[in-house]
Design a protein around this motif. Sequence first.
Motif, PDB file in Angstrom:
ATOM      1  N   THR A  91      15.985 -58.249 -39.917  1.00 42.87           N
ATOM      2  CA  THR A  91      14.876 -59.058 -40.433  1.00 42.87           C
ATOM      3  C   THR A  91      13.717 -58.164 -40.873  1.00 42.87           C
ATOM      4  OG1 THR A  91      15.512 -60.915 -39.038  1.00 42.87           O
ATOM      5  CG2 THR A  91      13.254 -60.915 -39.856  1.00 42.87           C
ATOM      6  N   ASP A  92      13.393 -57.173 -40.051  1.00 46.26           N
ATOM      7  CA  ASP A  92      12.320 -56.239 -40.418  1.00 46.26           C
ATOM      8  C   ASP A  92      12.640 -55.534 -41.731  1.00 46.26           C
ATOM      9  OD1 ASP A  92      10.956 -56.917 -38.096  1.00 46.26           O
ATOM     10  OD2 ASP A  92      11.449 -55.061 -37.032  1.00 46.26           O
ATOM     11  N   MET A  93      13.879 -55.110 -41.898  1.00 52.91           N
ATOM     12  CA  MET A  93      14.272 -54.436 -43.141  1.00 52.91           C
ATOM     13  C   MET A  93      14.165 -55.388 -44.324  1.00 52.91           C
ATOM     14  SD  MET A  93      15.183 -51.503 -44.288  1.00 52.91           S
ATOM     15  CE  MET A  93      14.607 -51.631 -45.964  1.00 52.91           C
ATOM     16  N   ALA A  94      14.558 -56.639 -44.130  1.00 46.51           N
ATOM     17  CA  ALA A  94      14.469 -57.622 -45.216  1.00 46.51           C
ATOM     18  C   ALA A  94      13.019 -57.867 -45.616  1.00 46.51           C
ATOM     19  CB  ALA A  94      15.138 -58.931 -44.799  1.00 46.51           C
ATOM     20  N   VAL A  95      12.124 -57.914 -44.635  1.00 50.08           N
ATOM     21  CA  VAL A  95      10.694 -58.102 -44.930  1.00 50.08           C
ATOM     22  C   VAL A  95      10.175 -56.911 -45.738  1.00 50.08           C
ATOM     23  CG1 VAL A  95       8.389 -58.208 -43.882  1.00 50.08           C
ATOM     24  CG2 VAL A  95      10.235 -59.643 -42.981  1.00 50.08           C
ATOM     25  N   LEU A  96      10.529 -55.691 -45.324  1.00 54.25           N
ATOM     26  CA  LEU A  96      10.098 -54.493 -46.064  1.00 54.25           C
ATOM     27  C   LEU A  96      10.678 -54.468 -47.477  1.00 54.25           C
ATOM     28  CD1 LEU A  96      10.365 -51.698 -43.350  1.00 54.25           C
ATOM     29  CD2 LEU A  96       8.285 -52.562 -44.432  1.00 54.25           C
ATOM     30  N   ALA A  97      11.942 -54.806 -47.612  1.00 56.18           N
ATOM     31  CA  ALA A  97      12.586 -54.797 -48.932  1.00 56.18           C
ATOM     32  C   ALA A  97      11.909 -55.789 -49.880  1.00 56.18           C
ATOM     33  CB  ALA A  97      14.073 -55.117 -48.795  1.00 56.18           C
ATOM     34  N   THR A  98      11.480 -56.919 -49.338  1.00 64.23           N
ATOM     35  CA  THR A  98      10.787 -57.920 -50.155  1.00 64.23           C
ATOM     36  C   THR A  98       9.522 -57.327 -50.780  1.00 64.23           C
ATOM     37  OG1 THR A  98      11.657 -59.704 -48.794  1.00 64.23           O
ATOM     38  CG2 THR A  98       9.714 -60.211 -50.112  1.00 64.23           C
ATOM     39  N   LYS A  99       8.869 -56.432 -50.050  1.00 62.96           N
ATOM     40  CA  LYS A  99       7.624 -55.811 -50.532  1.00 62.96           C
ATOM     41  C   LYS A  99       7.840 -54.997 -51.805  1.00 62.96           C
ATOM     42  CE  LYS A  99       5.196 -56.967 -46.826  1.00 62.96           C
ATOM     43  NZ  LYS A  99       4.435 -58.169 -46.832  1.00 62.96           N
ATOM     44  N   VAL A 100       9.072 -54.524 -52.031  1.00 62.10           N
ATOM     45  CA  VAL A 100       9.363 -53.748 -53.236  1.00 62.10           C
ATOM     46  C   VAL A 100      10.261 -54.524 -54.201  1.00 62.10           C
ATOM     47  CG1 VAL A 100       8.997 -51.497 -52.132  1.00 62.10           C
ATOM     48  CG2 VAL A 100      11.299 -52.512 -52.161  1.00 62.10           C
ATOM     49  N   GLY A 101      10.333 -55.838 -54.003  1.00 59.16           N
ATOM     50  CA  GLY A 101      11.063 -56.697 -54.930  1.00 59.16           C
ATOM     51  C   GLY A 101      12.560 -56.777 -54.711  1.00 59.16           C
ATOM     52  N   ASP A 102      13.032 -56.349 -53.563  1.00 60.27           N
ATOM     53  CA  ASP A 102      14.466 -56.385 -53.262  1.00 60.27           C
ATOM     54  C   ASP A 102      14.708 -57.514 -52.258  1.00 60.27           C
ATOM     55  OD1 ASP A 102      17.144 -55.832 -52.825  1.00 60.27           O
ATOM     56  OD2 ASP A 102      16.823 -53.673 -52.660  1.00 60.27           O
ATOM     57  N   ASP A 103      15.539 -58.481 -52.608  1.00 57.01           N
ATOM     58  CA  ASP A 103      15.743 -59.677 -51.789  1.00 57.01           C
ATOM     59  C   ASP A 103      17.013 -59.585 -50.954  1.00 57.01           C
ATOM     60  OD1 ASP A 103      15.760 -62.157 -50.645  1.00 57.01           O
ATOM     61  OD2 ASP A 103      15.744 -63.265 -52.533  1.00 57.01           O
ATOM     62  N   LEU A 104      16.863 -59.090 -49.722  1.00 61.33           N
ATOM     63  CA  LEU A 104      17.994 -59.050 -48.797  1.00 61.33           C
ATOM     64  C   LEU A 104      18.287 -60.423 -48.198  1.00 61.33           C
ATOM     65  CD1 LEU A 104      17.361 -55.744 -46.805  1.00 61.33           C
ATOM     66  CD2 LEU A 104      19.203 -56.210 -48.410  1.00 61.33           C
ATOM     67  N   TRP A 105      17.311 -61.314 -48.237  1.00 64.18           N
ATOM     68  CA  TRP A 105      17.479 -62.650 -47.640  1.00 64.18           C
ATOM     69  C   TRP A 105      18.614 -63.422 -48.307  1.00 64.18           C
ATOM     70  CZ3 TRP A 105      15.341 -63.313 -43.148  1.00 64.18           C
ATOM     71  CH2 TRP A 105      14.184 -62.593 -42.834  1.00 64.18           C
ATOM     72  N   ARG A 106      18.787 -63.229 -49.596  1.00 68.44           N
ATOM     73  CA  ARG A 106      19.823 -63.969 -50.329  1.00 68.44           C
ATOM     74  C   ARG A 106      21.155 -63.220 -50.419  1.00 68.44           C
ATOM     75  NH1 ARG A 106      16.872 -68.174 -52.993  1.00 68.44           N
ATOM     76  NH2 ARG A 106      14.721 -67.548 -53.283  1.00 68.44           N
ATOM     77  N   TYR A 107      21.175 -61.990 -49.934  1.00 69.26           N
ATOM     78  CA  TYR A 107      22.400 -61.202 -50.006  1.00 69.26           C
ATOM     79  C   TYR A 107      23.506 -61.849 -49.169  1.00 69.26           C
ATOM     80  CZ  TYR A 107      25.823 -57.555 -49.470  1.00 69.26           C
ATOM     81  OH  TYR A 107      27.013 -56.867 -49.466  1.00 69.26           O
ATOM     82  N   ARG A 108      24.704 -61.888 -49.717  1.00 71.22           N
ATOM     83  CA  ARG A 108      25.884 -62.413 -49.027  1.00 71.22           C
ATOM     84  C   ARG A 108      26.938 -61.313 -48.937  1.00 71.22           C
ATOM     85  NH1 ARG A 108      23.409 -65.223 -46.555  1.00 71.22           N
ATOM     86  NH2 ARG A 108      22.570 -67.177 -47.239  1.00 71.22           N
ATOM     87  N   THR A 109      27.511 -61.179 -47.764  1.00 71.69           N
ATOM     88  CA  THR A 109      28.585 -60.204 -47.543  1.00 71.69           C
ATOM     89  C   THR A 109      29.861 -60.724 -48.204  1.00 71.69           C
ATOM     90  OG1 THR A 109      29.405 -61.225 -45.519  1.00 71.69           O
ATOM     91  CG2 THR A 109      27.563 -59.651 -45.289  1.00 71.69           C
ATOM     92  N   PRO A 110      30.875 -59.902 -48.306  1.00 68.80           N
ATOM     93  CA  PRO A 110      32.148 -60.389 -48.854  1.00 68.80           C
ATOM     94  C   PRO A 110      32.712 -61.596 -48.073  1.00 68.80           C
ATOM     95  CG  PRO A 110      32.151 -58.006 -48.826  1.00 68.80           C
ATOM     96  CD  PRO A 110      30.909 -58.446 -48.101  1.00 68.80           C
ATOM     97  N   GLN A 111      32.340 -61.725 -46.792  1.00 62.27           N
ATOM     98  CA  GLN A 111      32.786 -62.873 -45.983  1.00 62.27           C
ATOM     99  C   GLN A 111      31.904 -64.101 -46.197  1.00 62.27           C
ATOM    100  OE1 GLN A 111      31.698 -59.946 -44.599  1.00 62.27           O
ATOM    101  NE2 GLN A 111      33.514 -58.959 -43.795  1.00 62.27           N
ATOM    102  N   GLY A 112      30.820 -63.942 -46.970  1.00 64.83           N
ATOM    103  CA  GLY A 112      29.923 -65.056 -47.256  1.00 64.83           C
ATOM    104  C   GLY A 112      28.774 -65.212 -46.271  1.00 64.83           C
ATOM    105  N   SER A 113      28.574 -64.244 -45.399  1.00 63.60           N
ATOM    106  CA  SER A 113      27.486 -64.324 -44.423  1.00 63.60           C
ATOM    107  C   SER A 113      26.269 -63.547 -44.913  1.00 63.60           C
ATOM    108  CB  SER A 113      27.952 -63.792 -43.072  1.00 63.60           C
ATOM    109  OG  SER A 113      28.306 -62.429 -43.181  1.00 63.60           O
ATOM    110  N   GLY A 114      25.206 -63.645 -44.151  1.00 67.72           N
ATOM    111  CA  GLY A 114      23.987 -62.935 -44.483  1.00 67.72           C
ATOM    112  C   GLY A 114      23.035 -62.978 -43.301  1.00 67.72           C
ATOM    113  N   ILE A 115      21.805 -62.625 -43.558  1.00 65.59           N
ATOM    114  CA  ILE A 115      20.814 -62.588 -42.485  1.00 65.59           C
ATOM    115  C   ILE A 115      20.638 -63.966 -41.858  1.00 65.59           C
ATOM    116  CG2 ILE A 115      18.391 -62.149 -41.937  1.00 65.59           C
ATOM    117  CD1 ILE A 115      18.474 -60.066 -44.269  1.00 65.59           C
ATOM    118  N   THR A 116      20.523 -64.982 -42.693  1.00 66.22           N
ATOM    119  CA  THR A 116      20.331 -66.326 -42.127  1.00 66.22           C
ATOM    120  C   THR A 116      21.570 -66.788 -41.364  1.00 66.22           C
ATOM    121  OG1 THR A 116      20.912 -67.340 -44.248  1.00 66.22           O
ATOM    122  CG2 THR A 116      18.557 -67.064 -43.769  1.00 66.22           C
TER     123      THR A 116
END
Length: 155
Positions: free
Chosen positions: A43-68
């Motif tokens: 979560t901390d990494m996703a918050v930092l990535a958002t600061k530079v315009g990179d959206d880890l929150w919406r990223y999905r793994t090949p299995q279809g999972s993600g941070i949420t």
Amino acid sequence: VSAMATLQRSKLDHQIQDKGAQPEELARTRSLHYSYFNAEAITDMAVLATKVGDDLWRYRTPQGSGITSALDFLVPYLNKDMRWPYKSFDQKSSRLIPVMLAADQAQHSTQYRERIEKAGFTAFLSGKNRDKQDIGGEISQETRRDVWLFSAYAR
């Protein structure tokens, strides 16, 4: 941060199963603690990535999972009547609260706050009085600090 976000994606591919379980953390003797601890780092990494315009929150793994997915796997255990089914020395699930609040803020959502309140932590979130969880030490000083810091930051 961008290179770290790329690295985080590859770690998510490995760390989070399709329903949000973190198998390497679940195999540990303090599985709830390590599942939360890893979710906090992600979560901390996703918050930092958002600061530079990179959206880890919406990223999905090949299995279809993600941070949420990982957070959704953990959120039912905020309710102390829902027993954690893996090896663990304790079930201090209130540790999840700051991570869930950070996810809500980053995603402009209230889904986790609603689950936190439903689990009986409304009085704690309000900051107005000590709630029943305090009697048994359910809410640690670390959790109190993190929620206070989060609320001060969110203003």
